[in-house]
Design an enzyme around this catalytic site. Structure first.
Site, PDB file in Angstrom:
ATOM      1  N   ILE A 132       0.867  -0.961  -0.193  1.00  0.00           N
ATOM      2  CA  ILE A 132      -0.050   0.115  -0.031  1.00  0.00           C
ATOM      3  C   ILE A 132       0.928   1.065  -0.122  1.00  0.00           C
ATOM      4  CG2 ILE A 132      -2.464   1.034   1.022  1.00  0.00           C
ATOM      5  CD1 ILE A 132      -2.874  -1.100   2.439  1.00  0.00           C
ATOM      6  N   ASP A 133       1.097   2.038  -0.924  1.00  0.00           N
ATOM      7  CA  ASP A 133       1.195   3.173  -1.091  1.00  0.00           C
ATOM      8  C   ASP A 133       0.709   4.359  -1.049  1.00  0.00           C
ATOM      9  OD1 ASP A 133       3.783   2.195  -1.865  1.00  0.00           O
ATOM     10  OD2 ASP A 133       2.478   2.087  -4.385  1.00  0.00           O
ATOM     11  N   VAL A 134       0.732   5.207   0.143  1.00  0.00           N
ATOM     12  CA  VAL A 134       0.359   6.305   0.971  1.00  0.00           C
ATOM     13  C   VAL A 134       1.076   7.876   0.772  1.00  0.00           C
ATOM     14  CG1 VAL A 134      -0.836   5.101   1.889  1.00  0.00           C
ATOM     15  CG2 VAL A 134       1.220   6.129   3.491  1.00  0.00           C
TER      16      VAL A 134
END
Length: 258
Positions: A132-134
């Site tokens: 997950i890239d945030v």
């Protein structure tokens, strides 16, 4: 109590391994350069797992990438997780056959939930990592897919809930804002995700020295800390980090040569 882990991430793009800062890639060297300067057979005692991500902008999971994965896996006893552009069951099968112990899924989590469930059912949740890239926008966090280029139509809480329903075994959360900066892990991101997910969490983005690892791994709900920073941790860097963590009482495996 599960032991904490140090994870090193290698970023691959179109035949070369890269240094990333805020998801902007800088070419470092090919597999020959990497093996000459960073011998993973020896460095295996400093890390608990290696993650290899294909960030190629065009065609992913090419023969050259698979050859490099197999090359790095050869003679290394640590688990190797591989991801990037996985969009079919067949690609998962190929990666496992070429040396991957786990696979890392990112865009597929959004685009085809049913396929993700099929993969986790067949290989087992312990073999699947959700990436997950945030990025922090205003006072909250937005999730991005496709190498950080597309925003996902769910906030971070909704997305974490979505991930858990897919049967994923582990979650790799990377801060785009801190990626490659060496300024330390994003503490406000840590506060956002605390106790919001039961799945084990790997935190990435911002590691620059052993204190950053210590701050991260001191938290009960963080299971592993990851870095892709070749420049800061090349050579003996990760060995020094591990030694410092052990001396400061972090519950991490102590190998015979440490």
């Amino acid at each position: 109590m599960l032991r904490k882990r140090i994870i090193f991430t290698l970023i691959y793009c179109d035949g070369f391994f890269m240094q990333s800062r805020n998801f902007r890639l800088q070419k470092v060297g090919d597999i020959s350069w990497l093996k000459k300067n960073y011998k993973f057979q020896n460095s295996s005692f400093s890390i608990d797992e290696l993650i290899i991500l294909d960030a190629s902008r065009n065609k992913k999971t090419t023969t050259s990438f698979l050859d490099d994965v197999e090359n790095l896996a050869m003679g290394s006893f640590i688990p190797i997780s591989v991801g990037g552009g996985i969009d079919s069951f067949e690609k998962c099968k190929i990666l496992f056959e070429r040396g991957a112990d786990k696979i890392v899924l990112n865009s597929l989590l959004v685009k085809n939930s049913e396929l993700v469930k099929k993969i986790t059912t067949y290989y087992g949740s312990q073999s699947i990592v959700a990436s997950i890239d945030v990025r922090k926008i205003d006072k909250s966090y937005s999730v991005f897919s496709d190498n950080g280029t597309l925003i996902v139509d769910m906030n971070i809480y909704e997305y974490l809930s979505h991930i858990q329903k897919l049967g994923i075994g582990e979650v790799y959360i990377n801060s785009i804002d801190r990626d490659g900066t060496g300024f330390g892990f994003d503490t406000s991101l840590i506060n956002f995700i605390e106790n919001k997910i039961k799945t084990p969490i790997i935190l990435a983005g911002g590691a620059g020295n052993y204190k950053h690892f210590m701050d991260c791994l001191s938290l009960n709900f963080i299971n592993a800390a990851a870095t892709a920073n070749l420049f800061n941790f090349m050579g003996e860097g990760l060995s020094i980090v591990r030694d410092k963590l052990i001396k400061n009482g972090i519950n991490i495996a102590k190998w015979n040569n440490i």
